[in-house]
Design an enzyme around this catalytic site. Structure first.
Site, PDB file in Angstrom:
ATOM      1  N   GLU A   1       0.894  -1.179   0.000  1.00 21.37           N
ATOM      2  CA  GLU A   1       0.000   0.000   0.000  1.00 21.37           C
ATOM      3  C   GLU A   1       0.913   1.205   0.000  1.00 21.37           C
ATOM      4  OE1 GLU A   1      -3.335   0.116   0.111  1.00 21.37           O
ATOM      5  OE2 GLU A   1      -4.020  -1.755   1.002  1.00 21.37           O
TER       6      GLU A   1
ATOM      7  N   CYS B   1      -2.138   9.340   2.453  1.00 22.24           N
ATOM      8  CA  CYS B   1      -1.909   8.768   1.113  1.00 22.24           C
ATOM      9  C   CYS B   1      -3.035   9.150   0.169  1.00 22.24           C
ATOM     10  CB  CYS B   1      -1.777   7.256   1.209  1.00 22.24           C
ATOM     11  SG  CYS B   1      -3.109   6.501   2.154  1.00 22.24           S
TER      12      CYS B   1
HETATM   13  P1  NAD Z   1       8.646   4.841   4.427  1.00 21.86           P
HETATM   14  O1  NAD Z   1       8.625   3.997   3.217  1.00 21.86           O
HETATM   15  O2  NAD Z   1       9.781   5.758   4.638  1.00 21.86           O
HETATM   16  O3  NAD Z   1       8.594   3.923   5.751  1.00 21.86           O
HETATM   17  C1  NAD Z   1       7.550   3.000   5.949  1.00 21.86           C
HETATM   18  C2  NAD Z   1       8.045   1.891   6.859  1.00 21.86           C
HETATM   19  O4  NAD Z   1       9.037   1.128   6.179  1.00 21.86           O
HETATM   20  C3  NAD Z   1       8.700   2.386   8.147  1.00 21.86           C
HETATM   21  O5  NAD Z   1       8.302   1.539   9.204  1.00 21.86           O
HETATM   22  C4  NAD Z   1      10.181   2.236   7.859  1.00 21.86           C
HETATM   23  O6  NAD Z   1      10.980   2.049   8.984  1.00 21.86           O
HETATM   24  C5  NAD Z   1      10.189   0.974   7.008  1.00 21.86           C
HETATM   25  N1  NAD Z   1      11.356   0.816   6.126  1.00 21.86           N
HETATM   26  C6  NAD Z   1      12.218   1.761   5.672  1.00 21.86           C
HETATM   27  N2  NAD Z   1      13.140   1.203   4.850  1.00 21.86           N
HETATM   28  C7  NAD Z   1      12.851  -0.117   4.779  1.00 21.86           C
HETATM   29  C8  NAD Z   1      13.414  -1.214   4.064  1.00 21.86           C
HETATM   30  N3  NAD Z   1      14.489  -1.076   3.259  1.00 21.86           N
HETATM   31  N4  NAD Z   1      12.826  -2.426   4.175  1.00 21.86           N
HETATM   32  C9  NAD Z   1      11.731  -2.590   4.965  1.00 21.86           C
HETATM   33  N5  NAD Z   1      11.156  -1.589   5.674  1.00 21.86           N
HETATM   34  C10 NAD Z   1      11.712  -0.367   5.578  1.00 21.86           C
HETATM   35  O7  NAD Z   1       7.255   5.609   4.441  1.00 21.86           O
HETATM   36  P2  NAD Z   1       6.772   6.731   5.474  1.00 21.86           P
HETATM   37  O8  NAD Z   1       7.459   8.003   5.166  1.00 21.86           O
HETATM   38  O9  NAD Z   1       6.806   6.176   6.863  1.00 21.86           O
HETATM   39  O10 NAD Z   1       5.216   6.825   5.097  1.00 21.86           O
HETATM   40  C11 NAD Z   1       4.693   7.710   4.164  1.00 21.86           C
HETATM   41  C12 NAD Z   1       4.318   6.985   2.900  1.00 21.86           C
HETATM   42  O11 NAD Z   1       3.344   5.965   3.180  1.00 21.86           O
HETATM   43  C13 NAD Z   1       3.663   7.886   1.876  1.00 21.86           C
HETATM   44  O12 NAD Z   1       4.179   7.617   0.601  1.00 21.86           O
HETATM   45  C14 NAD Z   1       2.198   7.491   1.952  1.00 21.86           C
HETATM   46  O13 NAD Z   1       1.460   7.768   0.787  1.00 21.86           O
HETATM   47  C15 NAD Z   1       2.307   6.045   2.235  1.00 21.86           C
HETATM   48  N6  NAD Z   1       1.053   5.534   2.779  1.00 21.86           N
HETATM   49  C16 NAD Z   1       0.249   4.754   1.996  1.00 21.86           C
HETATM   50  C17 NAD Z   1      -0.968   4.310   2.468  1.00 21.86           C
HETATM   51  C18 NAD Z   1      -1.888   3.465   1.614  1.00 21.86           C
HETATM   52  O14 NAD Z   1      -2.845   2.931   2.147  1.00 21.86           O
HETATM   53  N7  NAD Z   1      -1.658   3.345   0.315  1.00 21.86           N
HETATM   54  C19 NAD Z   1      -1.361   4.649   3.766  1.00 21.86           C
HETATM   55  C20 NAD Z   1      -0.522   5.446   4.529  1.00 21.86           C
HETATM   56  C21 NAD Z   1       0.689   5.883   4.037  1.00 21.86           C
END
Ligand code: NAD
Length: 521
Positions: A245, A279
């Site tokens: 997502e 998002c």
């Molecule tokens: P991010 O990708 O930076 O981090 C998300 C999670 O992934 C965190 O827990 C982080 O620690 C972890 N992470 C980071 N690097 C990783 C790796 N290499 N492998 C595995 N896990 C890793 O995202 P963010 O800044 O926390 O969140 C914002 C983003 O989330 C925005 O793009 C937003 O649109 C999206 N989002 C999508 C939805 C949806 O339902 N489509 C809902 C909420 C947020």
């Protein structure tokens, strides 16, 4: 519930990006593939899952039943925590992260038995005598749940509740930006599920990267496109499913007959709730020129009426504020017209004024990339066809709203949209509906949260065939004889491989060969 403390890695996106560049220049992914501690947690979670998955479903429902009360009783604490940790107004926090999750617990506890029920497969008794088959839905096994910071209570719960009810164990890694919210989510389950069924792993990108390679059966990931790609690669390399997502760039399309006040108020809420860190925030508005003069001033007035700190959230991180500032500056330099808000007086402030701009040139990050901040760009278009085509010209495809009095016309346009969710005369709130699928297209990813459809990731299907045929052999078993060959070709002709007379002739050949074959020939 055991907690594995891991180093919080890069605290900002900039640092993470720099580290990524360093990894790339070193010729590979320098992130650890797994740690010994994680290996122990995985082994423990696997043992716990076997016992938990084997308990009767009513027992699992009973175990999670009090989750709703626990959540509601802690509404004030959750509201205050989300205000402190993320910067949300408390009422917004409770309305978006507490109340919908009470509905979520009700929905899954009331429906999961029916949704996980097996089904019989119809088998033709002539072709398959004595046989019956059933499909069952089994727990996927061990799920890694990795979540972002923007809805740090609601997003994990939407997966945890159905995943645990379906008999999975979960290792949950919340965002390093909101560790207290992550710990609160885990604490809601304390004592409800056996040790090891839910494990909290804290830490940043390194912890996440290690978890996706720690030997789990499914990764359920919500976050950015860049991280989602890495998670998808890790899943592909291990041949495990990954549910993604990711980001969005939602459009609102306003038709000439829209209810102006409702549309303006709805768009302003859709753009600025949680300071646009959603998002499904409205990040593009396409309004048909026939009503631009009525609608745009209403949007501007409703935006200017928002009370800082009361109606509006703070931007949660400095890294996010810098992205938002960058998008706004580039758009203004490219000729966008500022209609409300603008840069904060203090560029280091996280209190970013709700900002409205009007532009014609969409070749700017504000219109192409995810902004994830309180900026509402408006583009005036000739007609609805142009609005649909511009809305579809995005690499994201989470939700789109259509604002019109004519619901039927809205429904027709909905079919033309490249979007996982379409709302007519509303925006984005459907993430709060546990029965409605939340899903996207393109770079938004292919995961599904909520609704029975999320179970296709959280469970796997098993087919069991039972054979009560007492015959010594099946038609298709050895030995392969001339009679069997006649049966095979005649059947192909009878079932459509020959024309009318050929089929009649084949039917008689079949009648001759079949008894011979069945009695051993
Ligand atoms: P991010 O990708 O930076 O981090 C998300 C999670 O992934 C965190 O827990 C982080 O620690 C972890 N992470 C980071 N690097 C990783 C790796 N290499 N492998 C595995 N896990 C890793 O995202 P963010 O800044 O926390 O969140 C914002 C983003 O989330 C925005 O793009 C937003 O649109 C999206 N989002 C999508 C939805 C949806 O339902 N489509 C809902 C909420 C947020």
């Amino acid at each position: 519930m055991q907690q594995a403390e891991e180093e919080v890695a890069a605290s900002s996106k900039d640092e993470a990006d720099r580290a990524d560049e360093a990894d790339a220049s070193a010729g590979g992914d320098a992130l650890p593939s797994a740690t010994p501690e994680l290996g122990e947690l995985v082994a423990r979670a696997r043992r716990a899952q076997q016992a938990w998955g084997a308990t009767a479903l009513p027992e699992r429902i009973e175990a999670l039943f009090s989750l709703k009360r626990r959540l509601l009783e802690r509404a004030r604490e959750i509201g205050d925590l989300l205000h402190e940790e993320c910067g949300k107004p408390v009422e917004e926090a409770v309305l978006s992260e507490v109340l919908p999750n009470a509905d979520l617990v009700d929905y899954w506890c009331n429906h999961v038995e029916e949704l996980l029920e097996g089904s019989a497969v119809d088998l033709d008794p002539l072709s398959y005598p004595g046989k019956s088959g059933r499909i069952s839905k089994e727990a996927r096994g061990l799920v890694a749940l990795i979540t972002p910071w923007n809805f740090p209570i609601a997003i994990p719960l939407r997966t945890l509740v159905p995943a645990l009810l379906a008999g999975n164990a979960v290792i949950f890694k919340p965002s390093e930006v909101t560790p207290r919210s992550g710990a609160l989510v885990a604490s809601l389950f304390a004592g409800l599920v056996p040790e090891g069924v839910l494990t909290l792993v804290e830490g940043g990108r390194e912890a996440g990267a290690a978890l996706v390679r720690a030997g789990v059966d499914l990764v359920s990931f919500t976050g950015s496109v860049a991280t989602g790609r890495k998670v998808a690669v890790a899943g592909a390399e291990q041949l495990i499913p990954v549910s993604l997502e990711l980001g969005g760039k939602d459009a609102a399309i306003v038709l000439a007959d829209a209810r102006l006040d409702r549309t303006a108020n709805g768009i302003v809420w859709g753009a600025f709730t949680n300071a646009g860190q959603n998002c499904a925030a409205i990040e593009r508005v396409y309004v048909v020129e026939a009503i631009e003069k009525e609608l745009i001033p209403r949007i501007v007035a409703a935006t200017k009426a928002l009370r800082p700190g009361i109606d509006t959230a703070r931007i949660t991180t400095e890294a996010q504020r810098d992205i938002v500032l960058g998008h706004l500056r580039a758009a203004l330099e490219g000729g966008a017209e500022l209609l409300a808000g603008g840069e904060p007086d203090d560029p280091t402030s996280l209190d970013f004024p709700p900002t409205v701009v009007r532009l014609t040139d969409e070749d700017t990050p504000l219109m192409c990339d995810e902004t994830f901040g309180p900026i509402l760009p408006i583009v005036v278009v000739k007609d609805e066809a142009e609005a649909v085509s511009r809305a579809n010209a995005s690499r994201f495809g989470l939700t789109t709203s259509i604002w019109t009095r004519k619901i039927r016309r809205g429904r027709e346009l909905a079919r033309q949209l490249r979007s996982g969710v379409v709302t007519i005369n509303n925006h984005a709130f459907t993430a709060a509906l546990p029965a409605a699928p939340w899903t996207g297209i393109g770079e938004t990813g292919y995961g599904v949260t909520n609704s029975p459809h999320c179970l296709s990731a959280l469970t796997r299907v098993r087919f069991v065939l039972e054979d009560r045929n007492r015959g010594a052999r099946e038609l298709w078993w050895y030995p392969y004889t001339p009679a069997l060959r006649t049966v095979a070709f005649s059947m192909a002709e009878v079932r459509g491989g020959a024309r009318f007379f050929g089929r009649i002739a084949a039917f008689f050949r079949l009648l001759g060969a079949l008894p011979k074959r069945l009695f051993g020939g």
